[in-house]
Design a protein around this motif. Structure first.
Motif, PDB file in Angstrom:
ATOM      1  N   ALA A 116      47.726  39.928  43.241  1.00  0.00           N
ATOM      2  CA  ALA A 116      46.499  40.387  42.600  1.00  0.00           C
ATOM      3  C   ALA A 116      46.486  39.972  41.137  1.00  0.00           C
ATOM      4  O   ALA A 116      47.527  39.843  40.487  1.00  0.00           O
ATOM      5  CB  ALA A 116      46.386  41.905  42.729  1.00  0.00           C
ATOM      6  N   ALA A 117      45.295  39.748  40.600  1.00  0.00           N
ATOM      7  CA  ALA A 117      45.158  39.317  39.220  1.00  0.00           C
ATOM      8  C   ALA A 117      43.887  39.915  38.632  1.00  0.00           C
ATOM      9  O   ALA A 117      43.040  40.459  39.345  1.00  0.00           O
ATOM     10  CB  ALA A 117      45.127  37.790  39.135  1.00  0.00           C
ATOM     11  N   TYR A 118      43.775  39.814  37.293  1.00  0.00           N
ATOM     12  CA  TYR A 118      42.626  40.350  36.576  1.00  0.00           C
ATOM     13  C   TYR A 118      41.647  39.216  36.254  1.00  0.00           C
ATOM     14  O   TYR A 118      42.055  38.129  35.825  1.00  0.00           O
ATOM     15  CB  TYR A 118      43.066  41.005  35.269  1.00  0.00           C
ATOM     16  CG  TYR A 118      43.851  42.282  35.452  1.00  0.00           C
ATOM     17  CD1 TYR A 118      43.212  43.517  35.432  1.00  0.00           C
ATOM     18  CD2 TYR A 118      45.234  42.253  35.632  1.00  0.00           C
ATOM     19  CE1 TYR A 118      43.935  44.701  35.590  1.00  0.00           C
ATOM     20  CE2 TYR A 118      45.964  43.422  35.783  1.00  0.00           C
ATOM     21  CZ  TYR A 118      45.304  44.641  35.765  1.00  0.00           C
ATOM     22  OH  TYR A 118      46.020  45.800  35.916  1.00  0.00           O
ATOM     23  N   TYR A 119      40.359  39.508  36.419  1.00  0.00           N
ATOM     24  CA  TYR A 119      39.322  38.509  36.153  1.00  0.00           C
ATOM     25  C   TYR A 119      38.152  39.161  35.427  1.00  0.00           C
ATOM     26  O   TYR A 119      37.894  40.370  35.581  1.00  0.00           O
ATOM     27  CB  TYR A 119      38.806  37.896  37.464  1.00  0.00           C
ATOM     28  CG  TYR A 119      39.883  37.229  38.275  1.00  0.00           C
ATOM     29  CD1 TYR A 119      40.301  35.930  37.994  1.00  0.00           C
ATOM     30  CD2 TYR A 119      40.498  37.911  39.336  1.00  0.00           C
ATOM     31  CE1 TYR A 119      41.307  35.330  38.745  1.00  0.00           C
ATOM     32  CE2 TYR A 119      41.497  37.313  40.083  1.00  0.00           C
ATOM     33  CZ  TYR A 119      41.898  36.011  39.781  1.00  0.00           C
ATOM     34  OH  TYR A 119      42.893  35.426  40.513  1.00  0.00           O
ATOM     35  N   LEU A 120      37.440  38.352  34.666  1.00  0.00           N
ATOM     36  CA  LEU A 120      36.170  38.768  34.109  1.00  0.00           C
ATOM     37  C   LEU A 120      35.066  38.109  34.922  1.00  0.00           C
ATOM     38  O   LEU A 120      35.065  36.891  35.109  1.00  0.00           O
ATOM     39  CB  LEU A 120      36.051  38.364  32.637  1.00  0.00           C
ATOM     40  CG  LEU A 120      36.671  39.339  31.636  1.00  0.00           C
ATOM     41  CD1 LEU A 120      36.641  38.745  30.237  1.00  0.00           C
ATOM     42  CD2 LEU A 120      35.945  40.671  31.664  1.00  0.00           C
ATOM     43  N   ILE A 121      34.147  38.919  35.395  1.00  0.00           N
ATOM     44  CA  ILE A 121      32.994  38.422  36.141  1.00  0.00           C
ATOM     45  C   ILE A 121      31.783  38.510  35.215  1.00  0.00           C
ATOM     46  O   ILE A 121      31.415  39.609  34.783  1.00  0.00           O
ATOM     47  CB  ILE A 121      32.742  39.234  37.421  1.00  0.00           C
ATOM     48  CG1 ILE A 121      34.060  39.479  38.193  1.00  0.00           C
ATOM     49  CG2 ILE A 121      31.713  38.538  38.292  1.00  0.00           C
ATOM     50  CD1 ILE A 121      34.747  38.230  38.668  1.00  0.00           C
ATOM     51  N   GLU A 122      31.199  37.378  34.887  1.00  0.00           N
ATOM     52  CA  GLU A 122      30.007  37.352  34.040  1.00  0.00           C
ATOM     53  C   GLU A 122      28.778  37.236  34.935  1.00  0.00           C
ATOM     54  O   GLU A 122      28.678  36.313  35.744  1.00  0.00           O
ATOM     55  CB  GLU A 122      30.058  36.184  33.057  1.00  0.00           C
ATOM     56  CG  GLU A 122      28.829  36.094  32.169  1.00  0.00           C
ATOM     57  CD  GLU A 122      28.977  35.017  31.098  1.00  0.00           C
ATOM     58  OE1 GLU A 122      28.209  34.041  31.148  1.00  0.00           O
ATOM     59  OE2 GLU A 122      29.858  35.158  30.223  1.00  0.00           O
ATOM     60  N   PRO A 177      39.604  34.018  33.865  1.00  0.00           N
ATOM     61  CA  PRO A 177      40.722  34.957  33.772  1.00  0.00           C
ATOM     62  C   PRO A 177      40.537  35.924  32.606  1.00  0.00           C
ATOM     63  O   PRO A 177      40.010  35.568  31.556  1.00  0.00           O
ATOM     64  CB  PRO A 177      41.943  34.047  33.541  1.00  0.00           C
ATOM     65  CG  PRO A 177      41.501  32.688  33.948  1.00  0.00           C
ATOM     66  CD  PRO A 177      40.044  32.620  33.671  1.00  0.00           C
ATOM     67  N   ALA A 178      40.974  37.155  32.783  1.00  0.00           N
ATOM     68  CA  ALA A 178      40.944  38.131  31.701  1.00  0.00           C
ATOM     69  C   ALA A 178      42.069  37.840  30.717  1.00  0.00           C
ATOM     70  O   ALA A 178      43.138  37.361  31.087  1.00  0.00           O
ATOM     71  CB  ALA A 178      41.083  39.538  32.270  1.00  0.00           C
ATOM     72  N   SER A 179      41.815  38.145  29.447  1.00  0.00           N
ATOM     73  CA  SER A 179      42.826  37.921  28.416  1.00  0.00           C
ATOM     74  C   SER A 179      43.922  38.981  28.516  1.00  0.00           C
ATOM     75  O   SER A 179      43.695  40.091  29.019  1.00  0.00           O
ATOM     76  CB  SER A 179      42.189  37.985  27.030  1.00  0.00           C
ATOM     77  OG  SER A 179      41.779  39.313  26.741  1.00  0.00           O
ATOM     78  N   PRO A 180      45.121  38.675  28.021  1.00  0.00           N
ATOM     79  CA  PRO A 180      46.197  39.680  28.026  1.00  0.00           C
ATOM     80  C   PRO A 180      45.801  40.947  27.277  1.00  0.00           C
ATOM     81  O   PRO A 180      46.221  42.043  27.646  1.00  0.00           O
ATOM     82  CB  PRO A 180      47.359  38.950  27.336  1.00  0.00           C
ATOM     83  CG  PRO A 180      47.084  37.490  27.566  1.00  0.00           C
ATOM     84  CD  PRO A 180      45.592  37.362  27.530  1.00  0.00           C
ATOM     85  N   GLU A 181      44.982  40.808  26.211  1.00  0.00           N
ATOM     86  CA  GLU A 181      44.577  41.981  25.434  1.00  0.00           C
ATOM     87  C   GLU A 181      43.702  42.915  26.267  1.00  0.00           C
ATOM     88  O   GLU A 181      43.882  44.130  26.236  1.00  0.00           O
ATOM     89  CB  GLU A 181      43.827  41.531  24.174  1.00  0.00           C
ATOM     90  CG  GLU A 181      44.691  40.843  23.132  1.00  0.00           C
ATOM     91  CD  GLU A 181      44.965  39.386  23.466  1.00  0.00           C
ATOM     92  OE1 GLU A 181      45.785  38.762  22.787  1.00  0.00           O
ATOM     93  OE2 GLU A 181      44.346  38.859  24.436  1.00  0.00           O
ATOM     94  N   LEU A 182      42.753  42.335  27.016  1.00  0.00           N
ATOM     95  CA  LEU A 182      41.907  43.166  27.863  1.00  0.00           C
ATOM     96  C   LEU A 182      42.734  43.862  28.938  1.00  0.00           C
ATOM     97  O   LEU A 182      42.537  45.038  29.237  1.00  0.00           O
ATOM     98  CB  LEU A 182      40.814  42.320  28.513  1.00  0.00           C
ATOM     99  CG  LEU A 182      39.545  42.066  27.707  1.00  0.00           C
ATOM    100  CD1 LEU A 182      38.608  41.147  28.482  1.00  0.00           C
ATOM    101  CD2 LEU A 182      38.844  43.367  27.353  1.00  0.00           C
ATOM    102  N   ILE A 183      43.653  43.131  29.523  1.00  0.00           N
ATOM    103  CA  ILE A 183      44.487  43.703  30.584  1.00  0.00           C
ATOM    104  C   ILE A 183      45.329  44.855  30.052  1.00  0.00           C
ATOM    105  O   ILE A 183      45.506  45.878  30.717  1.00  0.00           O
ATOM    106  CB  ILE A 183      45.390  42.606  31.187  1.00  0.00           C
ATOM    107  CG1 ILE A 183      44.525  41.540  31.878  1.00  0.00           C
ATOM    108  CG2 ILE A 183      46.397  43.211  32.156  1.00  0.00           C
ATOM    109  CD1 ILE A 183      45.309  40.327  32.328  1.00  0.00           C
ATOM    110  N   ALA A 184      45.820  44.698  28.812  1.00  0.00           N
ATOM    111  CA  ALA A 184      46.689  45.720  28.226  1.00  0.00           C
ATOM    112  C   ALA A 184      45.903  46.865  27.598  1.00  0.00           C
ATOM    113  O   ALA A 184      46.498  47.858  27.170  1.00  0.00           O
ATOM    114  CB  ALA A 184      47.591  45.077  27.176  1.00  0.00           C
ATOM    115  N   GLY A 185      44.585  46.754  27.530  1.00  0.00           N
ATOM    116  CA  GLY A 185      43.785  47.805  26.925  1.00  0.00           C
ATOM    117  C   GLY A 185      43.772  47.776  25.412  1.00  0.00           C
ATOM    118  O   GLY A 185      43.400  48.763  24.767  1.00  0.00           O
TER     119      GLY A 185
END
Length: 311
Positions: A116-122, A177-185
């Motif tokens: 699983a991974a984090y993504y931004l959906i625009e 892909p989501a940035s590490p900052e977004l993933i980490a909050g």
């Protein structure tokens, strides 16, 4: 010659759409799935033979299209009725983007990854985000709430194959892909993209035109004028920060910045602080710290290159 034709310039590729899919004025090209939020309306790219004039954009709008943003070269992103008639508007091509053009180049092999991974959906800016959430959940992905997202973005976690399949939906504009900052909050500020006279430029656009310097030169001598500052900061401190930022920019690009008092002159960046509706067609709303405009082309002078800060 193909090289002389206006290309669509996306992060995924640059191509002549006419050579790929010949344009027939009344064909809807409805190849993508869509939710029944607006039956008979699709998101299209509409390319003109040259930079569209205000009259051409107004005529397009009068036929039922809603202009959502600018796509280089000479194109706009629209939500339009499936049976819209483009004749007489100077339109060179119109059609939907294939799903592959909605995926960041970093996701080329995402479907082959099991974890699983984090993504931004625009999503396109006219899409109801309640509908967008329903679409994401229906795909079996988890929504990750984050207060720092752009209004038309959703942060999701899940199977890569399910995430990239979202590109087949008409409502989806781009997936990356989501940035590490977004993933980490980590608190961040969303950058929604620079502005043009034809609308905002989305994440799937890598560059706009050749800039003030012209094709292939890679250097420009620019002017800047500070026409209004904010009472919330000391004038000298604010101006010093603006100069520091320009000097930092010049370390990495072949640019010079010289101050002037003629804010509307060519090759001039007008720097100002403003509130709400300040006359450029993009009123400040809560959460927007600043916006800026691409140089000419595609933007006309004097708005080209201007930088506006939310007071």
């Amino acid at each position: 010659m193909l090289a002389a034709q206006p290309l669509l310039r996306l992060r995924t590729r640059q191509f002549d759409p006419v050579a790929v899919t010949p344009f027939a004025a009344r064909k809807a090209l409805l190849r993508q799935r869509r939710l029944p939020r607006a039956p008979g309306v699709s998101h299209l790219i509409v390319q003109f033979h040259s930079q569209p004039s205000a009259d051409q954009v107004a005529a397009l709008t009068a036929r039922g299209a809603t202009v959502l943003g600018y796509v280089p070269d000479f194109a706009v992103s629209v939500a339009a009725p499936d049976r819209i008639d483009f004749s007489g508007l100077g339109v060179r091509w119109a059609g939907v983007l294939p799903a592959r053009d909605k995926l960041s180049p970093l996701l080329v092999n995402a479907g082959d990854t099991a974890s699983a991974a984090y993504y931004l959906i625009e999503f396109y800016p006219d899409v109801d985000m309640g509908v967008a959430r329903m679409l994401v959940l229906g795909a079996g992905l988890q929504l990750q709430e984050n207060p720092d997202l752009a209004p038309n973005h959703l942060l999701v976690l899940g199977d890569p194959a399910r995430a990239v399949q979202l590109a087949n939906w008409d409502e989806v504009s781009y997936i990356f892909p989501a940035s590490p900052e977004l993933i980490a909050g980590v608190p961040v500020r969303a950058c929604a993209g620079a502005l043009t006279a034809e609308g905002q430029v989305s994440q799937d656009i890598p560059l706009i035109g050749d800039g003030w310097d012209g094709p292939g030169l890679g250097a420009a001598d620019l002017l800047y004028a500070v026409t209004s500052l904010t009472p919330q900061l000391g004038a000298s401190a604010a101006q010093a920060e603006i100069v520091r930022a320009f000097n930092e920019w010049a370390k990495y690009a072949k640019l010079t910045f010289t101050q002037t008092t003629a804010a509307t002159g060519p090759h001039t960046l007008n720097v100002l602080f403003a509130q709400g509706d300040h006359g450029d067609g993009y009123p400040f709303v809560p959460g927007v710290l600043a916006h800026t405009f691409f140089p000419a082309p595609p933007n006309p002078e004097p708005i080209a290159g201007d930088l506006h800060f939310n007071d």
